[in-house]
Design an enzyme around this catalytic site. Structure first.
Site, short mmCIF file in Angstrom:
data_model
loop_
_atom_site.label_atom_id
_atom_site.label_comp_id
_atom_site.label_asym_id
_atom_site.label_seq_id
_atom_site.Cartn_x
_atom_site.Cartn_y
_atom_site.Cartn_z
N TYR A 141 27.82 0.71 -11.03
CA TYR A 141 27.22 1.41 -12.17
C TYR A 141 27.03 2.89 -11.88
O TYR A 141 27.00 3.70 -12.80
CB TYR A 141 25.84 0.81 -12.49
N LYS A 188 29.97 -10.92 -2.61
CA LYS A 188 31.41 -11.24 -2.59
C LYS A 188 31.92 -10.72 -1.25
O LYS A 188 32.85 -9.91 -1.18
CB LYS A 188 32.10 -10.58 -3.80
N ASP A 220 31.31 -15.99 -7.36
CA ASP A 220 32.08 -16.89 -8.23
C ASP A 220 31.55 -18.32 -8.14
O ASP A 220 31.37 -19.00 -9.15
CB ASP A 220 33.59 -16.82 -7.91
N ASP A 244 23.88 -8.49 -13.51
CA ASP A 244 24.05 -8.33 -14.96
C ASP A 244 24.77 -9.55 -15.54
O ASP A 244 24.34 -10.14 -16.52
CB ASP A 244 24.86 -7.06 -15.23
N ASP A 248 23.09 -12.98 -17.90
CA ASP A 248 23.56 -13.38 -19.24
C ASP A 248 23.99 -14.84 -19.19
O ASP A 248 23.69 -15.62 -20.09
CB ASP A 248 24.75 -12.52 -19.70
C1 IPM Z 1 21.51 -5.09 -19.32
C2 IPM Z 1 22.57 -4.45 -20.17
C3 IPM Z 1 22.87 -3.07 -19.63
C4 IPM Z 1 23.41 -3.21 -18.22
C5 IPM Z 1 23.82 -2.22 -20.49
C6 IPM Z 1 23.34 -2.12 -21.93
C7 IPM Z 1 24.02 -0.86 -19.91
O1 IPM Z 1 23.70 -5.25 -20.21
O2 IPM Z 1 20.42 -4.52 -19.17
O3 IPM Z 1 21.75 -6.19 -18.80
O4 IPM Z 1 24.62 -3.44 -18.03
O5 IPM Z 1 22.62 -3.10 -17.29
MG MG Z 2 23.45 -7.16 -19.34
#
Ligand code: IPM
Ligand code: MG
Length: 359
Positions: A141, A188, A220, A244, A248
């Site tokens: 990032y 990884k 993975d 990240d 999700d």
């Molecule tokens: C999160 C989001 C952010 C990230 C984006 C919006 C930059 O996906 O906070 O998880 O990738 O950190």
């Molecule tokens: Mg995210």
């Protein structure tokens, strides 16, 4: 106590859900005798529209006067042109970097009340209660990258220093020590040099925590195990990118992305609290967004920045109670069943925030 909270509603559903979390915080303040003052500032696409900058200096200055920041979400189709020089997400990344918010806590738990709704089998979800500790200010990032993305080659660099890994690893080990004493570190290391440094450093920090059982898992495999054996995980430490993605994925365990809160912390008590979901432009303005992730982020704000543990638990228990009562927003309602809007659902939560209430 007195505290100043800055809100950054942002884009899409951000303003709707932050407004509801603020209502909950105001209710907590009056119930428990605290004085919270609120000030709003701009971030993301709306700030690009207003002043051409996703994180104006005035917003940074306002945040610097706060005890904590409550953020909604940034981004949307209006600003998603890949060739655009400024993007809403840059505001969020700059905010995290500016305040050195290196430790991102993302708790994920399954809600028995939602087991029927979850896409995974109910028996797999039993007892799922995971704390992800995601590194938030390093990795690919923030590594060196091509600034011009329109040539025929582009790159980003995954980069970590020992100190960056060490400090976030300590946060994870401390959390594991308070919880079950188990920590899984994700990397990884079989392919990436930066991840070998990650593993080596986590192993070094582990020597300070002989009471914590550490395990390394490749990212993975971790992605697969999280769906296969979610209840076996307790604290999971991951870098910025892997964290990240895995969080999700793990939102499936909670039943909806609309359920998951987060805290982004530095070495002090200041923090930025936000739902892990995005700005959901498809449902923005319709009054149907799930406010739970933001309301639970407000609870984390009370816990971590204001040290109001009892008040934080009162909010969490109120959310549990409301879910047990069968109230649902559209994203977690069974097909064909009625659902509540953002405001009505919050009304229910507020009605259940009472001192000393236990579910
Ligand atoms: C999160 C989001 C952010 C990230 C984006 C919006 C930059 O996906 O906070 O998880 O990738 O950190
Ligand atoms: Mg995210």
């Amino acid at each position: 106590m007195q505290a100043k909270i800055v809100t950054l509603p942002g884009d899409g559903i951000g303003p709707e859900i932050v407004a509801q979390a603020v209502r909950v915080l105001r209710h907590v303040a009056s119930t428990y005798g605290h004085t919270f003052t609120f000030e709003e500032a701009m971030i993301g696409g709306c700030a690009i529209d207003a002043v051409g900058n996703p994180l104006p200096d005035s917003t940074l200055a306002t945040c610097a006067t706060a005890d904590a920041v409550l953020l909604g979400a940034v981004g949307g189709p209006k600003w998603s042109d890949p060739t655009a020089p400024v993007r809403p997400e840059q505001g969020l990344l700059k905010l995290r970097q500016h305040f050195d918010l290196f430790a991102n806590l993302r708790p994920v738990k399954s809600y028995p009340a939602l087991a029927k709704h979850a896409p995974l089998r109910a028996d797999l979800l039993e007892g799922v209660d995971i704390l992800f500790v995601r590194e938030l200010t390093g990795d690919v990032y923030f590594g060196p990258r091509t600034e011009q993305g329109d040539g025929d080659r582009a790159w980003d660099t995954m980069i970590y220093t020992v100190e960056e890994v060490r400090r976030v690893a300590r946060v994870a080990f401390e959390a594991a020590r308070r919880r079950s004493g188990r920590l899984v570190s994700v990397d990884k290391a079989n392919v990436l040099a930066s991840m070998r440094l990650w593993r080596r450093t986590v192993n070094e920090v582990a020597k300070e925590y002989p009471d914590v059982k550490l395990e390394h898992v490749l990212v993975d495999a971790c992605a697969m195990y999280l769906m296969r054996y979610p209840a076996q995980y307790d604290v999971v430490l991951a870098g910025n990118l892997f964290g990240d993605i895995l969080t999700d994925e793990a939102s499936v365990l909670a039943g909806s992305l609309g359920m998951l809160p987060s805290a982004s912390l530095n070495n002090g008590t200041f923090g930025v609290y936000e739902p892990i979901h995005g700005s959901a432009p498809d449902i923005a303005g319709k009054g149907i967004a799930n406010p739970i992730a933001t309301i639970l982020s407000a609870a984390m704000l009370l816990r971590h920045s204001l040290k109001l543990e009892q008040e934080a638990q009162a909010i969490e228990q109120a959310v549990d109670t409301v879910l047990l009562s069968g109230a649902r927003t559209a994203d977690i309602a069974d097909p064909g069943s009625p659902s509540l809007g953002t405001v009505e659902f919050t009304d229910q939560v507020i009605a259940h925030v009472r001192p000393g209430v236990r579910v």
